[in-house]
Write an enzyme that holds these catalytic residues in place. Structure first.
Site, PDB file in Angstrom:
ATOM      1  N   CYS A  39     -26.583  -0.662  -9.376  1.00 41.21           N
ATOM      2  CA  CYS A  39     -27.909  -0.742  -8.753  1.00 41.21           C
ATOM      3  C   CYS A  39     -27.859  -1.339  -7.358  1.00 41.21           C
ATOM      4  O   CYS A  39     -28.439  -2.410  -7.116  1.00 41.21           O
ATOM      5  CB  CYS A  39     -28.823  -1.575  -9.614  1.00 41.21           C
ATOM      6  SG  CYS A  39     -28.699  -1.096 -11.319  1.00 41.21           S
ATOM      7  N   ARG A  83       0.810  -1.220   0.000  1.00 40.78           N
ATOM      8  CA  ARG A  83       0.000   0.000   0.000  1.00 40.78           C
ATOM      9  C   ARG A  83       0.844   1.271   0.000  1.00 40.78           C
ATOM     10  O   ARG A  83       0.565   2.218  -0.713  1.00 40.78           O
ATOM     11  CB  ARG A  83      -0.903  -0.011   1.234  1.00 40.78           C
ATOM     12  CG  ARG A  83      -1.972   1.056   1.219  1.00 40.78           C
ATOM     13  CD  ARG A  83      -2.694   1.136   2.552  1.00 40.78           C
ATOM     14  NE  ARG A  83      -3.130  -0.119   3.072  1.00 40.78           N
ATOM     15  CZ  ARG A  83      -4.353  -0.638   2.888  1.00 40.78           C
ATOM     16  NH1 ARG A  83      -5.246   0.023   2.197  1.00 40.78           N
ATOM     17  NH2 ARG A  83      -4.670  -1.806   3.410  1.00 40.78           N
TER      18      ARG A  83
HETATM   19  N1  LLP Z   1       2.572  -9.259   2.917  1.00 42.32           N
HETATM   20  C1  LLP Z   1       1.518 -10.061   3.125  1.00 42.32           C
HETATM   21  C2  LLP Z   1       1.753 -11.449   3.521  1.00 42.32           C
HETATM   22  C3  LLP Z   1       0.211  -9.563   2.982  1.00 42.32           C
HETATM   23  O1  LLP Z   1      -0.826 -10.359   3.214  1.00 42.32           O
HETATM   24  C4  LLP Z   1       0.011  -8.202   2.612  1.00 42.32           C
HETATM   25  C5  LLP Z   1      -1.334  -7.652   2.460  1.00 42.32           C
HETATM   26  C6  LLP Z   1       1.156  -7.425   2.386  1.00 42.32           C
HETATM   27  C7  LLP Z   1       2.412  -7.974   2.542  1.00 42.32           C
HETATM   28  C8  LLP Z   1       1.065  -5.994   1.980  1.00 42.32           C
HETATM   29  O2  LLP Z   1       0.449  -5.186   2.925  1.00 42.32           O
HETATM   30  P1  LLP Z   1       0.398  -3.608   2.691  1.00 42.32           P
HETATM   31  O3  LLP Z   1       1.785  -3.065   2.799  1.00 42.32           O
HETATM   32  O4  LLP Z   1      -0.172  -3.377   1.336  1.00 42.32           O
HETATM   33  O5  LLP Z   1      -0.505  -3.123   3.751  1.00 42.32           O
HETATM   34  N2  LLP Z   1      -7.525  -5.061   0.195  1.00 42.32           N
HETATM   35  C9  LLP Z   1      -7.229  -4.452   1.457  1.00 42.32           C
HETATM   36  C10 LLP Z   1      -5.817  -4.753   1.921  1.00 42.32           C
HETATM   37  C11 LLP Z   1      -5.497  -6.234   2.009  1.00 42.32           C
HETATM   38  C12 LLP Z   1      -4.074  -6.512   2.432  1.00 42.32           C
HETATM   39  C13 LLP Z   1      -3.764  -7.951   2.351  1.00 42.32           C
HETATM   40  N3  LLP Z   1      -2.401  -8.323   2.626  1.00 42.32           N
HETATM   41  C14 LLP Z   1      -7.491  -2.953   1.356  1.00 42.32           C
HETATM   42  O6  LLP Z   1      -7.918  -2.488   0.302  1.00 42.32           O
HETATM   43  O7  LLP Z   1      -7.329  -2.244   2.344  1.00 42.32           O
END
Ligand code: LLP
Length: 421
Positions: A346, A278
């Protein structure tokens, strides 16, 4: 900080007016900035200076190959969670020895593909997975490098749907059982233990949960080393949050996160991997949409956009906030008014924001959703037979469509009518 700023009254992506891209590509679309992607990757990379390290971008956040190549060219590794992501990373030119394979449900086919194509390590999450991986590797005459993901049972203080480090979550093995599970892994012929993996959740906005988790990992490293395991790599996961609501959020910076890593784990002499998604891609992307109608409601007006929940699901799924700004810069001091900002799908869940204060807008005006680069395009769907929206990458004064909008025909021809119809 990002590179989507007003210049001469127009929102620009680096040096390109967003309205110009909209005129050429049509709305809605995702728009990414190379300079912001680069800046965010470097922030992490530099935060770990002094440690042997690799930043493995969690490509689930935004997986267009142009984004992957931009980051890989800067030296990034990739964190993948499926055979599809692995194939995509390889297609984008990422060498196998810079790819780590995470995920709670890796299949035999995925293991085979990664072992054949080259892999830095598997982050293993359970005993049955360990056993399967060992037998797949042995059948192929190979040894699989592994870390084991431990669940440290800490509260990441984030949205329940994206917290992963509590004992009730499905991820990793309980840290209390780590010694037994490492002993079991060491006895399996197809595995080679190289380290420990931990990831506690996403959109984490305080350092304290990380501190708790990393102190537990430090302690575990000593214990496992004393048991005779060669722990030389620590994969610390991703999860650092971004300021979605810029007016009142200030999550920790990568530099502070890096300092915490050095403080809690630096003395162990391990190679450090992190898996940010992110924070690399989130503020490097916006979603640009057009107002179709302004509809008067009883106590509020609705802005009906041509972008919808299928294009950006985060508000519907997590009640997530995205700042929404007009592409034409509003006059200074202009009076704002409340709008419900919705898409055309919708269902009432297709609401991006309620009573959001915005300058007055009219049909045809363009608006941009900020912080949409991560978990935006990758989570979109063709619900309502709405085409997946294009992705565009800007680099200084140039832009390129990096995923084209499919035609209706492209979408429709994917269906097959069975012979009995
Ligand atoms: N490593 C693992 C094992 C993960 O499961 C994730 C995210 C990351 C790294 C990366 O995390 P980040 O730095 O992006 O926070 N769809 C959701 C977020 C799901 C995150 C899942 N795992 C949203 O839109 O907030």
């Amino acid at each position: 900080m990002d590179h989507f700023l007003y210049q001469n009254g127009q929102l620009c992506a680096e040096d390109v007016p967003v309205a110009e891209i909209a005129a050429e590509v049509g709305t809605p679309f995702y728009l990414y900035s190379t300079a912001t992607l680069t800046r965010h990757f470097r922030l992490f990379d530099e935060a770990l200076n002094g440690l042997d390290h690799l930043v493995c971008y969690a490509m689930k956040a935004a997986s267009n190959q142009a984004i992957l190549k931009t980051l890989a060219d800067l030296g990034a590794g990739m964190d993948v969670v499926s055979g599809g992501e692995y194939a995509r990373a390889i297609a984008a030119g990422v060498p196998g020895d810079r790819i780590v394979f995470s995920g709670v449900g890796k299949t035999r086919d995925e293991m085979q593909a990664a072992l054949a194509g080259g892999i830095r390590q598997f982050n293993v999450e359970s005993e049955p997975e360990m056993q399967l991986l060992s037998s797949v590797a042995t059948e192929m005459g190979k040894t699989a490098p592994i870390t084991i993901r431990v669940n440290p049972d800490v509260d990441a203080k984030t949205h329940a749907k994206i917290a992963t480090g509590k004992s009730e979550n499905k991820f990793g093995i309980p840290i209390s059982r780590a010694r037994d599970v490492y002993a079991m892994a060491a006895a399996l012929p197809g595995l080679h233990i190289i380290g420990i993996d931990v990831h506690i959740g996403s959109q984490i906005t305080e350092l304290e949960p990380y501190r708790q988790a990393y102190l537990k990992v430090a302690e575990l490293t000593d214990v496992l080393r004393a048991d005779g395991h060669d722990i030389r790599r620590l994969d610390l996961g991703g999860g650092l949050g971004i300021p979605y609501e810029r007016s009142n959020e200030a999550p920790p910076l990568p530099t502070e996160y890096g300092a915490l890593i050095k403080e809690t784990l630096g003395h162990l002499g391990c190679e450090i991997e992190i898996e940010p998604g992110r924070l690399v891609a989130g503020n490097a992307g916006i979603m640009v949409t057009k107002v179709i109608y302004v509809k008067s409601g009883e106590d509020r007006d609705f802005l009906i956009l041509d972008g919808a929940m299928n294009d950006l699901i985060r508000p519907a799924m997590y009640d997530a906030h995205h700042d929404i700004i007009p592409v034409a810069e509003p006059a200074a001091g202009i009076e704002q008014q409340p709008y419900d900002i919705v898409g055309p799908v919708c269902e009432s869940g297709d609401t991006f924001a309620k009573k959001r204060m915005m300058p007055p807008l009219s049909a045809g005006d363009l608006v941009a959703f900020r912080s949409a680069g991560a978990y935006g395009a990758v989570m979109s769907s063709e619900y309502n037979t709405r085409p997946l929206i294009p992705e565009v990458l800007v680099h200084e004064h140039q832009f390129a469509v990096i995923r084209a909008r499919p035609t209706f025909e492209d979408m429709i021809k994917r269906d097959t009518i069975p012979h009995w119809l």
